[in-house]
Design a protein around this motif. Structure first.
Motif, short mmCIF file in Angstrom:
data_model
loop_
_atom_site.label_atom_id
_atom_site.label_comp_id
_atom_site.label_asym_id
_atom_site.label_seq_id
_atom_site.Cartn_x
_atom_site.Cartn_y
_atom_site.Cartn_z
N ASP A 60 5.21 6.83 -14.88
CA ASP A 60 6.14 6.96 -14.24
C ASP A 60 7.09 5.64 -13.69
O ASP A 60 8.25 5.53 -13.83
CB ASP A 60 6.14 7.95 -13.04
N LEU A 61 6.16 4.85 -13.23
CA LEU A 61 6.77 3.35 -12.76
C LEU A 61 7.17 2.71 -13.84
O LEU A 61 8.45 2.05 -13.87
CB LEU A 61 5.91 2.81 -12.10
N GLY A 62 6.41 2.65 -14.93
CA GLY A 62 6.80 1.94 -16.14
C GLY A 62 8.18 2.36 -16.72
O GLY A 62 8.73 1.57 -17.71
N SER A 63 8.51 3.73 -16.59
CA SER A 63 9.69 4.22 -17.35
C SER A 63 10.79 4.08 -16.19
O SER A 63 11.78 4.66 -16.50
CB SER A 63 9.34 5.74 -17.70
N GLY A 64 10.92 3.28 -15.46
CA GLY A 64 11.89 3.06 -14.31
C GLY A 64 11.59 3.85 -12.96
O GLY A 64 12.67 3.74 -12.41
N GLY A 65 10.80 4.60 -13.07
CA GLY A 65 10.71 5.39 -11.41
C GLY A 65 10.43 4.48 -10.25
O GLY A 65 10.30 3.31 -10.56
N GLY A 66 10.79 5.08 -9.27
CA GLY A 66 10.51 4.18 -7.96
C GLY A 66 9.45 4.81 -7.13
O GLY A 66 8.75 5.92 -7.66
N PRO A 67 9.34 4.57 -6.02
CA PRO A 67 8.26 5.22 -5.14
C PRO A 67 8.36 6.79 -4.87
O PRO A 67 7.17 7.24 -4.95
CB PRO A 67 8.37 4.50 -3.80
N GLY A 68 9.56 7.31 -4.75
CA GLY A 68 9.51 8.62 -4.97
C GLY A 68 9.02 9.55 -5.94
O GLY A 68 8.50 10.33 -5.74
N ASP A 69 9.00 8.59 -7.28
CA ASP A 69 8.57 9.27 -8.46
C ASP A 69 7.10 9.44 -8.51
O ASP A 69 6.48 10.07 -9.27
CB ASP A 69 8.93 8.74 -9.70
N VAL A 70 6.32 8.59 -7.67
CA VAL A 70 4.50 8.52 -7.50
C VAL A 70 4.19 9.31 -6.63
O VAL A 70 2.75 9.31 -6.27
CB VAL A 70 4.02 7.10 -7.80
N LEU A 71 4.85 10.06 -5.63
CA LEU A 71 4.37 10.99 -4.64
C LEU A 71 3.48 11.70 -5.02
O LEU A 71 2.32 11.86 -4.18
CB LEU A 71 5.67 11.36 -3.48
N LEU A 72 3.63 12.54 -6.11
CA LEU A 72 2.68 13.77 -6.33
C LEU A 72 1.45 13.09 -7.02
O LEU A 72 0.37 13.21 -6.59
CB LEU A 72 3.10 14.53 -7.57
N PRO A 73 1.53 12.01 -7.96
CA PRO A 73 0.11 11.38 -8.33
C PRO A 73 -0.35 10.67 -6.94
O PRO A 73 -1.59 10.68 -6.80
CB PRO A 73 0.56 10.25 -9.10
N VAL A 74 0.24 10.17 -6.16
CA VAL A 74 -0.46 9.48 -4.91
C VAL A 74 -1.01 10.58 -3.97
O VAL A 74 -2.35 10.42 -3.59
CB VAL A 74 0.63 8.66 -3.99
N ALA A 75 -0.49 11.72 -4.02
CA ALA A 75 -1.00 12.95 -3.01
C ALA A 75 -2.05 13.38 -3.86
O ALA A 75 -3.16 13.71 -2.92
CB ALA A 75 0.10 13.85 -2.88
N ALA A 76 -2.08 13.62 -5.10
CA ALA A 76 -3.32 14.12 -5.69
C ALA A 76 -4.52 13.12 -5.79
O ALA A 76 -5.56 13.48 -5.45
CB ALA A 76 -3.00 14.38 -7.24
N LEU A 77 -4.28 11.80 -6.02
CA LEU A 77 -5.32 10.74 -5.77
C LEU A 77 -6.01 10.70 -4.39
O LEU A 77 -7.30 10.74 -4.25
CB LEU A 77 -4.70 9.38 -6.02
N ILE A 78 -5.09 10.90 -3.14
CA ILE A 78 -5.56 10.72 -2.01
C ILE A 78 -6.51 12.12 -1.63
O ILE A 78 -7.66 12.27 -1.01
CB ILE A 78 -4.62 10.60 -1.14
N ALA A 79 -5.96 13.17 -2.07
CA ALA A 79 -6.75 14.54 -1.80
C ALA A 79 -7.98 14.39 -2.73
O ALA A 79 -9.06 14.77 -2.05
CB ALA A 79 -5.76 15.64 -2.75
N PHE A 80 -7.99 14.02 -3.94
CA PHE A 80 -9.24 13.81 -4.65
C PHE A 80 -10.33 13.03 -4.00
O PHE A 80 -11.29 13.26 -3.79
CB PHE A 80 -8.94 13.23 -6.04
N GLY A 81 -9.56 11.80 -3.29
CA GLY A 81 -10.56 11.01 -2.61
C GLY A 81 -11.20 11.46 -1.19
O GLY A 81 -12.07 11.26 -0.83
N LEU A 82 -10.26 12.31 -0.62
CA LEU A 82 -10.54 12.97 0.60
C LEU A 82 -11.62 14.05 0.69
O LEU A 82 -12.41 14.19 1.16
CB LEU A 82 -9.55 13.42 1.58
N VAL A 83 -11.45 14.99 -0.51
CA VAL A 83 -12.39 15.93 -0.83
C VAL A 83 -13.92 15.32 -1.12
O VAL A 83 -14.80 15.92 -0.67
CB VAL A 83 -11.82 16.85 -1.97
N THR A 84 -13.64 14.48 -2.25
CA THR A 84 -14.95 14.00 -2.75
C THR A 84 -15.76 13.12 -1.42
O THR A 84 -16.65 13.03 -1.23
CB THR A 84 -14.79 12.98 -3.74
#
Length: 176
Positions: free
Chosen positions: A137-161
């Motif tokens: 998403d970032l490589g195709s010109g996206g900004g911080p708002g475009d990575v909120l879902l991936p960031v949330a998924a990564l943090i959720a994965f880390g918190l659960v495990t």
């Protein structure tokens, strides 16, 4: 958690537990040092890729968010694996198997977009998928708002495990 297994084997964990600090403080201290080490490792990796290979990862704020979330995810996962192991060797073996399996399922080695639908759906359960999606998403010109879902998924994965790891660590490692 690997250092806790090592300290348990060497007998230094018993000394730490005898100190006037709560056992949870030992885990938190190790988690903080692991977080800093993971963060520095990722920054060096991305910095070297940028300087030596000319890589452009996109918006720096988005990249920073992804790095922080990836480190949280990796910490949780490796802590869970190491917490389930009885020895350092077992933890290393489990970690290698899990890293390769998640890497394959997450699309790190080859794109899964043209694979069967169940495989594409299964890939969404891996942190690799979300990190790759965020960088894409970032490589195709996206900004911080475009990575909120991936960031949330990564943090959720880390918190659960990581939460599961803390429960397992208290039972397997912290018992003298």
């Amino acid at each position: 958690v690997l250092s806790l297994l090592s300290e348990r084997r060497e007998g230094t964990l018993a000394r730490l537990l005898a100190a006037p600090i709560p056992p949870g403080a030992i885990i938190v201290g190790k988690a903080i040092s692991t977080f800093v080490l993971g963060l520095v490792s990722m920054v060096v990796l991305l910095g070297a890729s940028t300087l030596l290979l000319g890589a452009d990862f996109g918006d720096p704020i988005g990249v920073a968010l992804l790095i922080l979330a990836a480190v949280v995810s990796a910490m949780g996962l490796t802590s869970l694996v190491a917490g389930l192991a009885r020895t350092e060797e077992q933890a290393n073996g489990y970690g290698s198997i899990l890293a390769v399996t998640l890497g394959i399922l997450g699309g790190t080695f080859f794109p899964l977009s043209q694979g069967p639908g169940f495989l594409v759906s299964l890939s969404r359960l891996t942190p690799h998928h979300w990190l790759m999606r965020g960088f894409s998403d970032l490589g195709s010109g996206g900004g911080p708002g475009d990575v909120l879902l991936p960031v949330a998924a990564l943090i959720a994965f880390g918190l659960v495990t990581g939460g599961l790891a803390v429960l397992g660590t208290r039972r397997t490692v912290m018992v003298p």
